[in-house]
Design an enzyme around this catalytic site. Structure first.
Site, mmCIF file in Angstrom:
data_model
loop_
_atom_site.group_PDB
_atom_site.id
_atom_site.type_symbol
_atom_site.label_atom_id
_atom_site.label_comp_id
_atom_site.label_asym_id
_atom_site.label_seq_id
_atom_site.Cartn_x
_atom_site.Cartn_y
_atom_site.Cartn_z
ATOM 1 N N GLU A 124 1.275 3.745 2.088
ATOM 2 C CA GLU A 124 2.013 4.069 3.308
ATOM 3 C C GLU A 124 3.293 3.242 3.413
ATOM 4 O OE1 GLU A 124 -2.452 4.214 4.450
ATOM 5 O OE2 GLU A 124 -1.153 3.187 3.021
ATOM 6 N N ALA A 180 -19.474 12.392 -27.923
ATOM 7 C CA ALA A 180 -18.946 13.473 -28.751
ATOM 8 C C ALA A 180 -20.103 14.014 -29.570
ATOM 9 C CB ALA A 180 -17.845 12.954 -29.669
ATOM 10 N N SER A 221 -20.812 9.408 -38.171
ATOM 11 C CA SER A 221 -20.319 10.143 -37.006
ATOM 12 C C SER A 221 -18.808 10.337 -37.031
ATOM 13 C CB SER A 221 -20.701 9.384 -35.723
ATOM 14 O OG SER A 221 -20.101 8.094 -35.704
ATOM 15 N N VAL A 270 -29.009 3.435 -24.539
ATOM 16 C CA VAL A 270 -28.333 3.053 -23.300
ATOM 17 C C VAL A 270 -28.166 4.277 -22.401
ATOM 18 C CG1 VAL A 270 -26.191 2.150 -22.309
ATOM 19 C CG2 VAL A 270 -27.121 1.142 -24.400
ATOM 20 N N THR A 301 -24.637 0.425 -31.020
ATOM 21 C CA THR A 301 -23.388 1.140 -31.293
ATOM 22 C C THR A 301 -22.382 0.231 -31.983
ATOM 23 O OG1 THR A 301 -23.689 2.669 -29.441
ATOM 24 C CG2 THR A 301 -21.437 2.320 -30.202
ATOM 25 N N CYS A 309 -5.034 1.239 6.841
ATOM 26 C CA CYS A 309 -5.778 0.033 7.181
ATOM 27 C C CYS A 309 -5.203 -0.609 8.439
ATOM 28 C CB CYS A 309 -5.759 -0.963 6.023
ATOM 29 S SG CYS A 309 -4.131 -1.663 5.646
ATOM 30 N N HIS A 359 0.834 -1.191 0.000
ATOM 31 C CA HIS A 359 0.000 0.000 0.000
ATOM 32 C C HIS A 359 0.875 1.248 0.000
ATOM 33 C CE1 HIS A 359 -3.796 -2.175 1.765
ATOM 34 N NE2 HIS A 359 -3.350 -2.709 0.644
ATOM 35 N N ARG A 402 -5.554 3.258 -27.180
ATOM 36 C CA ARG A 402 -4.428 3.477 -28.083
ATOM 37 C C ARG A 402 -3.765 4.800 -27.733
ATOM 38 N NH1 ARG A 402 -8.695 1.540 -30.671
ATOM 39 N NH2 ARG A 402 -9.349 3.476 -31.701
#
Length: 362
Positions: free
Chosen positions: A46, A148, A162, A294, A190, A69, A44, A201
């Site tokens: 710390e 977009a 598009s 959606v 889609t 923790c 972790h 990418r």
């Protein structure tokens, strides 16, 4: 603490299902150690900061963005490491809703005589781990809707074209976002219309592919679609309605895709059950990239947390396709409420980030 926050940001997208945490050790006004959460199974924040500081940790102040923790998991309790290192004082940001933590580390430190201050820059610290906190509290992932659009709110022309609404800078930003989330989700429409890869990418190929999730209630998509290509390192999960598309399962499984059957009705999976199933697969931050149906379903169900719009200086006209589907509104008073969090330029485009619900919620 701001240095610790900056350290925590280096871990975002690399620690799920754990939170991204940063820690800094300061002694005599000088930073002597710093660290952020390693991938699951690693130390972790710390512990990494303590290791970085070495002997200089004794008598130092520890600043950590999340309370330490106090339990054994894949790694030993951070509270024990802090005590063993001889840290003088501890300052923490967020409280941890994980019932295994929930103040135990702070209690152990205080009982050992170490002063602990909590809620230091808590709002900024909480913002880093909204997905983790939401999943812990209600068992649902943090959902970012991304689209977009043109200036008049269209994501495509009437014919469905598009490419490209947004410019290169905005499209590059989408890949940076995919690199940080746990999964990217789209509907079957889609995939059928755009045939996206949904991979990350980035320059020099340093990106990490998130899990690709496709909602296909009746398993009608062709296995030839790019999201099913074996050549990609990205995994693909297809969510369908229980009992539907049985005769088409073999073709999708042959591509290496996984199938997840959930309750639903013809043409629509049960979204909440799908989201809970994703959390059980360690998906805490879900990026939804379409399509309009959606988006609308998530908004109507009150499941979306934030909206990221890339707005291009173009006009498509009323015959174009809106980025969000029908919401069934008759009066403006019933429109879903959002509040702006940030606006910035991305080349010729503008990025708008907004939150659903009341300001400051979540």
């Amino acid at each position: 603490m701001r240095l610790a926050l900056a350290e925590a940001r280096l871990a975002i997208g690399r620690t799920h299902p754990n939170p991204a945490v940063g820690a800094v050790l300061v002694k005599d006004g000088r930073v002597v150690g710093r660290g952020h959460t390693a991938p699951p199974g690693g130390p972790h924040a710390e512990v990494r900061a303590l290791t970085d500081a070495g002997a200089a940790a004794r008598g130092a102040d520890l600043f950590t963005t999340l309370e330490p923790c106090g339990h054994w998991g894949r790694t030993p309790p951070c509270s024990e490491a802090i005590l063993a290192a001889g840290v003088a004082r501890v300052f923490s940001g967020s409280s941890d809703p994980n019932p295994l933590v929930d103040g135990r580390g702070v209690k152990a430190l205080r009982e050992a005589g170490i002063p602990v201050w909590t809620s230091v820059l808590a709002r900024e610290a909480d913002a880093l781990n909204r997905p983790f906190f939401k999943a812990m509290r209600i068992g649902l992932p943090w959902i970012t809707l991304k689209a977009a659009v043109s200036l008049d709110g269209k994501l495509a022309t009437a014919s469905g074209d598009s490419r490209w609404v947004s410019g290169e800078e905005a499209r590059a930003e989408v890949h940076r976002l995919r690199d940080l989330v746990d999964a990217v989700l789209v509907g079957a429409g889609t995939v059928a219309a755009d045939d996206p890869q949904l991979t990350t990418r980035l320059p020099a190929g340093n990106g990490r592919d998130a899990l690709r999730v496709v909602l296909d209630s009746a398993l009608r998509l062709s296995p030839e679609r790019k999201v099913f290509h074996r050549g990609s390192t990205a995994r693909t999960l297809v969510v369908h309605v229980e009992g539907q598309g049985a005769d088409r399962q073999a073709g999708l499984l042959a591509t290496g895709a996984e199938l997840l059957a959930v309750p639903g009705r013809p043409g629509a999976v049960d979204l909440e059950e799908t989201l809970r199933a994703l959390v059980r697969r360690d998906v805490l931050h879900l990026l939804v990239e379409g399509g309009p149906r959606v988006f609308a379903a998530l908004v109507q169900a009150g499941l979306a947390d934030e909206l990221l719009l890339h707005v291009a200086p173009k006009l498509v006209g009323e015959e174009g396709r809106s980025w969000v589907g029908a919401l069934g509104l008759e009066r403006m008073v019933g429109a879903p409420s959002l509040h702006l969090e940030a606006v910035r330029r991305l080349g010729e485009d503008v990025e708008i980030r907004a939150r659903f619900g009341a300001p400051g919620a979540g």
